[in-house]
Design an enzyme around this catalytic site. Structure first.
Site, short mmCIF file in Angstrom:
data_model
loop_
_atom_site.label_atom_id
_atom_site.label_comp_id
_atom_site.label_asym_id
_atom_site.label_seq_id
_atom_site.Cartn_x
_atom_site.Cartn_y
_atom_site.Cartn_z
N ARG A 45 0.86 -1.19 0.00
CA ARG A 45 0.00 0.00 0.00
C ARG A 45 0.89 1.23 0.00
O ARG A 45 1.30 1.73 1.03
CB ARG A 45 -0.92 -0.02 1.23
CG ARG A 45 -1.88 1.16 1.30
CD ARG A 45 -2.77 1.06 2.55
NE ARG A 45 -3.74 2.16 2.61
CZ ARG A 45 -3.45 3.37 3.08
NH1 ARG A 45 -2.24 3.65 3.54
NH2 ARG A 45 -4.38 4.30 3.09
N SER A 117 -12.94 -3.70 1.25
CA SER A 117 -13.23 -3.04 2.53
C SER A 117 -14.73 -2.81 2.64
O SER A 117 -15.35 -2.32 1.69
CB SER A 117 -12.54 -1.67 2.61
OG SER A 117 -11.15 -1.83 2.57
N LYS A 146 -3.97 5.78 8.53
CA LYS A 146 -4.72 6.13 7.32
C LYS A 146 -5.34 7.50 7.46
O LYS A 146 -6.17 7.73 8.34
CB LYS A 146 -5.83 5.10 7.07
CG LYS A 146 -5.35 3.79 6.52
CD LYS A 146 -6.53 2.97 6.05
CE LYS A 146 -6.05 1.73 5.31
NZ LYS A 146 -7.19 0.96 4.80
#
Length: 221
Positions: A45, A117, A146
């Protein structure tokens, strides 16, 4: 299909998510130590301020994928389906704002892992209908990793999904540390996904080992 979901449940036990901005050590060293500590799945990521882009991001992805291949850990790409195709990654993980799982499945083929998600029962049911292999549910706890994280919801959505009879593999995400693993697993998650609990730890492999122990102990209790 049954064997596949059993395998995916195993992979979700300790799901490590990382990019260059999350690490204290180099990304390669962080990943190697995390694998030594027992992570079961890895997601690349490369996001957030200061992240690599273009050729540098692709080069890092290839390097980390090489480590995963060598050590037998599935390598999943966050959001970037083009990159997943280019690298022939083991799968992708997408959010609600990204392409639906059905479209991704058509692009990547049946053998790849597609994770989605979800934040509500409705989103979960839609992702399952679209052919997701597993769901990432959260944020369970407050998180700093995040920038775009949603409202914290504790373990209630995991519990709600399991009560409604959904048997899809589930992983909890968001603010999970060794101290708060048990409620996530007891709620019905098959595992936990973490970024900073491993990537920012002073002892990466020790942190991973401790987290895996907590997951295993919680699933037996």
């Amino acid at each position: 299909m049954h064997n596949r979901s059993v395998q995916i449940r195993e992979w979700l036990k300790l799901y490590f998510i990382m990019g260059s901005v999350n690490c204290r050590l180099s990304p390669a060293d962080t990943l190697l130590q995390a694998i030594d500590g027992g992570i079961t799945l890895f997601q690349f990521r490369e996001k957030d301020p200061g992240a690599l882009s273009g050729a540098a991001a692709i080069e890092l992805a290839r390097q980390l994928q090489g480590i995963c291949r060598q050590r037998g850990i599935p390598f999943i790409v966050n959001d970037d389906i083009g990159l997943a195709e280019m690298l022939d990654a083991d799968g992708v993980h997408v959010g609600q704002e990204d392409e639906p799982a059905a479209a991704i499945r058509r692009r990547l083929g049946t053998g790849k892992i597609v994770g989605v998600s979800a934040h509500t029962l409705q989103e979960a049911e839609q992702a399952i209908a679209d052919g997701a292999d597993y769901l990432g549910l959260g944020p369970v706890y407050p998180t700093s990793s995040k920038a775009d994280a949603r409202a914290v919801q504790g373990t209630q959505v995991i519990e709600q999904l399991r009560r409604s009879g959904l048997s899809i593999p589930l992983v909890g995400i968001g603010g999970i540390t060794a101290d708060n693993v048990p409620p996530v697993i007891r709620a019905g998650a098959d595992g936990i996904s973490v970024i900073s609990a491993i990537a920012a730890a002073p002892d990466v492999s020790g942190a991973a080992r401790h987290l895996l122990h907590k997951v295993t102990a919680s699933s037996q209790s």
